[in-house]
Design a protein around this motif. Sequence first.
Motif, PDB file in Angstrom:
ATOM      1  N   LYS A   1     -31.064  12.874  -7.825  1.00  0.00           N
ATOM      2  CA  LYS A   1     -31.395  11.360  -8.127  1.00  0.00           C
ATOM      3  C   LYS A   1     -32.308  11.107  -6.784  1.00  0.00           C
ATOM      4  O   LYS A   1     -33.157  10.377  -7.041  1.00  0.00           O
ATOM      5  CB  LYS A   1     -30.182  10.565  -8.057  1.00  0.00           C
ATOM      6  CG  LYS A   1     -30.581   9.098  -8.309  1.00  0.00           C
ATOM      7  CD  LYS A   1     -29.347   8.178  -8.608  1.00  0.00           C
ATOM      8  CE  LYS A   1     -29.619   6.795  -8.562  1.00  0.00           C
ATOM      9  NZ  LYS A   1     -28.396   6.087  -8.715  1.00  0.00           N
ATOM     10  N   ALA A   2     -31.696  11.444  -5.827  1.00  0.00           N
ATOM     11  CA  ALA A   2     -32.807  11.087  -4.449  1.00  0.00           C
ATOM     12  C   ALA A   2     -33.996  11.769  -4.495  1.00  0.00           C
ATOM     13  O   ALA A   2     -34.922  11.059  -4.377  1.00  0.00           O
ATOM     14  CB  ALA A   2     -32.114  11.414  -3.173  1.00  0.00           C
ATOM     15  N   ILE A   3     -34.146  13.000  -4.967  1.00  0.00           N
ATOM     16  CA  ILE A   3     -35.375  13.643  -5.061  1.00  0.00           C
ATOM     17  C   ILE A   3     -36.190  13.041  -6.002  1.00  0.00           C
ATOM     18  O   ILE A   3     -37.551  13.131  -5.702  1.00  0.00           O
ATOM     19  CB  ILE A   3     -35.112  15.287  -5.428  1.00  0.00           C
ATOM     20  CG1 ILE A   3     -34.148  15.904  -4.342  1.00  0.00           C
ATOM     21  CG2 ILE A   3     -36.313  16.010  -5.708  1.00  0.00           C
ATOM     22  CD1 ILE A   3     -34.935  15.934  -2.857  1.00  0.00           C
TER      23      ILE A   3
ATOM     24  N   THR B   1     -48.721  15.840  -5.818  1.00  0.00           N
ATOM     25  CA  THR B   1     -47.261  15.362  -5.848  1.00  0.00           C
ATOM     26  C   THR B   1     -47.293  14.121  -6.366  1.00  0.00           C
ATOM     27  O   THR B   1     -46.445  13.170  -6.058  1.00  0.00           O
ATOM     28  CB  THR B   1     -46.623  15.169  -4.566  1.00  0.00           C
ATOM     29  OG1 THR B   1     -47.393  14.751  -3.609  1.00  0.00           O
ATOM     30  CG2 THR B   1     -46.405  16.535  -4.044  1.00  0.00           C
TER      31      THR B   1
ATOM     32  N   ARG C   1     -42.175   7.708  -5.899  1.00  0.00           N
ATOM     33  CA  ARG C   1     -42.796   6.763  -5.189  1.00  0.00           C
ATOM     34  C   ARG C   1     -44.242   7.259  -5.047  1.00  0.00           C
ATOM     35  O   ARG C   1     -45.311   6.136  -4.603  1.00  0.00           O
ATOM     36  CB  ARG C   1     -42.091   6.889  -3.655  1.00  0.00           C
ATOM     37  CG  ARG C   1     -40.603   6.200  -3.507  1.00  0.00           C
ATOM     38  CD  ARG C   1     -40.370   6.313  -2.269  1.00  0.00           C
ATOM     39  NE  ARG C   1     -38.718   5.808  -2.113  1.00  0.00           N
ATOM     40  CZ  ARG C   1     -38.034   6.118  -1.166  1.00  0.00           C
ATOM     41  NH1 ARG C   1     -38.463   6.911  -0.061  1.00  0.00           N
ATOM     42  NH2 ARG C   1     -36.828   5.630  -0.992  1.00  0.00           N
ATOM     43  N   ASN C   2     -44.761   8.256  -5.288  1.00  0.00           N
ATOM     44  CA  ASN C   2     -45.891   8.684  -5.302  1.00  0.00           C
ATOM     45  C   ASN C   2     -46.740   8.472  -6.629  1.00  0.00           C
ATOM     46  O   ASN C   2     -48.009   8.738  -6.879  1.00  0.00           O
ATOM     47  CB  ASN C   2     -46.034   9.931  -5.056  1.00  0.00           C
ATOM     48  CG  ASN C   2     -45.531  10.389  -3.347  1.00  0.00           C
ATOM     49  OD1 ASN C   2     -45.959   9.643  -2.817  1.00  0.00           O
ATOM     50  ND2 ASN C   2     -44.896  11.510  -3.534  1.00  0.00           N
TER      51      ASN C   2
ATOM     52  N   TYR D   1     -39.693  20.756  -5.328  1.00  0.00           N
ATOM     53  CA  TYR D   1     -38.893  20.656  -4.272  1.00  0.00           C
ATOM     54  C   TYR D   1     -38.278  22.197  -3.631  1.00  0.00           C
ATOM     55  O   TYR D   1     -38.288  23.001  -4.334  1.00  0.00           O
ATOM     56  CB  TYR D   1     -37.594  20.129  -4.700  1.00  0.00           C
ATOM     57  CG  TYR D   1     -36.167  20.227  -4.167  1.00  0.00           C
ATOM     58  CD1 TYR D   1     -36.073  19.242  -3.015  1.00  0.00           C
ATOM     59  CD2 TYR D   1     -35.237  20.896  -4.272  1.00  0.00           C
ATOM     60  CE1 TYR D   1     -34.968  19.165  -2.185  1.00  0.00           C
ATOM     61  CE2 TYR D   1     -33.896  20.712  -3.481  1.00  0.00           C
ATOM     62  CZ  TYR D   1     -33.875  20.111  -2.461  1.00  0.00           C
ATOM     63  OH  TYR D   1     -32.828  20.044  -1.607  1.00  0.00           O
TER      64      TYR D   1
ATOM     65  N   GLN E   1     -51.978  16.728  -1.262  1.00  0.00           N
ATOM     66  CA  GLN E   1     -51.185  15.640  -1.788  1.00  0.00           C
ATOM     67  C   GLN E   1     -51.185  15.063  -3.091  1.00  0.00           C
ATOM     68  O   GLN E   1     -50.350  14.314  -3.585  1.00  0.00           O
ATOM     69  CB  GLN E   1     -51.010  14.508  -0.576  1.00  0.00           C
ATOM     70  CG  GLN E   1     -52.388  13.936  -0.750  1.00  0.00           C
ATOM     71  CD  GLN E   1     -53.288  14.035   0.182  1.00  0.00           C
ATOM     72  OE1 GLN E   1     -53.178  15.512   0.637  1.00  0.00           O
ATOM     73  NE2 GLN E   1     -54.289  13.612   0.766  1.00  0.00           N
TER      74      GLN E   1
ATOM     75  N   GLU F   1     -36.391  10.005  -7.102  1.00  0.00           N
ATOM     76  CA  GLU F   1     -36.662   8.561  -6.251  1.00  0.00           C
ATOM     77  C   GLU F   1     -37.895   8.836  -5.425  1.00  0.00           C
ATOM     78  O   GLU F   1     -38.719   7.972  -5.474  1.00  0.00           O
ATOM     79  CB  GLU F   1     -35.474   7.818  -5.842  1.00  0.00           C
ATOM     80  CG  GLU F   1     -34.548   7.344  -6.825  1.00  0.00           C
ATOM     81  CD  GLU F   1     -33.352   6.623  -6.023  1.00  0.00           C
ATOM     82  OE1 GLU F   1     -33.245   6.857  -4.782  1.00  0.00           O
ATOM     83  OE2 GLU F   1     -32.566   6.123  -6.800  1.00  0.00           O
ATOM     84  N   THR F   2     -37.567   9.771  -4.523  1.00  0.00           N
ATOM     85  CA  THR F   2     -38.737  10.072  -3.583  1.00  0.00           C
ATOM     86  C   THR F   2     -39.935  10.465  -4.207  1.00  0.00           C
ATOM     87  O   THR F   2     -41.248  10.122  -3.769  1.00  0.00           O
ATOM     88  CB  THR F   2     -38.223  11.221  -2.566  1.00  0.00           C
ATOM     89  OG1 THR F   2     -37.197  10.607  -1.822  1.00  0.00           O
ATOM     90  CG2 THR F   2     -39.199  11.379  -1.390  1.00  0.00           C
ATOM     91  N   THR F   3     -39.988  11.350  -5.224  1.00  0.00           N
ATOM     92  CA  THR F   3     -41.126  11.768  -5.881  1.00  0.00           C
ATOM     93  C   THR F   3     -41.909  10.592  -6.513  1.00  0.00           C
ATOM     94  O   THR F   3     -43.127  10.728  -6.621  1.00  0.00           O
ATOM     95  CB  THR F   3     -40.641  12.939  -7.063  1.00  0.00           C
ATOM     96  OG1 THR F   3     -40.128  14.018  -6.070  1.00  0.00           O
ATOM     97  CG2 THR F   3     -42.112  13.408  -7.465  1.00  0.00           C
TER      98      THR F   3
END
Length: 321
Positions: free
Chosen positions: A129-131, A32, A137-138, A152, A29, A133-135
Amino acid sequence: MFFEGYGYHGNSFEQTYRCYPASFIDKPQLETGDKIIMPPSALDRLASLHIDYPMLFELRNAATQRVSHCGVLEFIAEEGMIYMPYWMMQNLLLQEGDIVLVKNATLPKGTYVKLQPHTKDFLDISNPKAILETTLRNYSCLTTGDSIMVPYNNKKYYIDIVETKPSSAISIIETDCEVDFAPPLDYKEPERPQSSVPSRVAPAKAQDAEAVTEEEPKFTPFTGAGRRLDGKPSKHQTSPVPSPGNQQPRGGTNGGKPTTSSTSENSSSRQTTGKLVFGSNAVRAPKEAQKAPAKETKEEPPKKEEPKFQAFTGKKYSLKG
């Protein structure tokens, strides 16, 4: 102040470690995000300094003077070692076992960041954009000049951090940050169709050619069919008078035969048979009138001539009685 046992000095955290990629431990992890794993002695030192959370650090490669920033995930590494994502080692130009300087840092909350993908394939994702934003967060912080990695669909996309505000390094933890995108590095603008603009010399030649080929129509006098005064159809068509620019010299040929002037043609049309002509042209009229029928007989079938008028005919009378 000296922290016994681990060689920490001063009132801030600053220590050198040997770095290794996350593949050396069972922590996939790490790739990422932007967090590292530090030894337990670092946690004791940070706790004694009352470092505020979240803990952020500055990473510096003294050999290349490359600088980046990161957060911390755990304190379970061996003493004198740290583990970090491989993409971060690439940003700092570090190899396995190289020395890196780790120093605690305080970064402002970011308000703006400009990103630039390496390839335009990232824009082909259904919802990039969603990908993103999710990335993110880490991630705990972003540094101008770094290249982060976005995994992805079993593929890795690298994105450059082009600009950050309000400083060159910002914290993105619990903050509203405006994100802007620059065109991908391999993006090429579509070529515009080149307008065929002729050179300066070409229009002049084109105008000359048009002037030669497309001349304005000139006025030609005395054209059309001729008509007789007695109402009978004219046997001679009056030829159009040539314009001044197209005049031919008298005595020119027409199909290998000499041509006469328009004056003689007009006079011959007037001096046809069946008319009484006075003047000096009376003698020449019969000869020319004979030539005209001779030519026409070759082209047209002979027609029945009407009785001609003869002057001074009838009985003779004597004045003597």
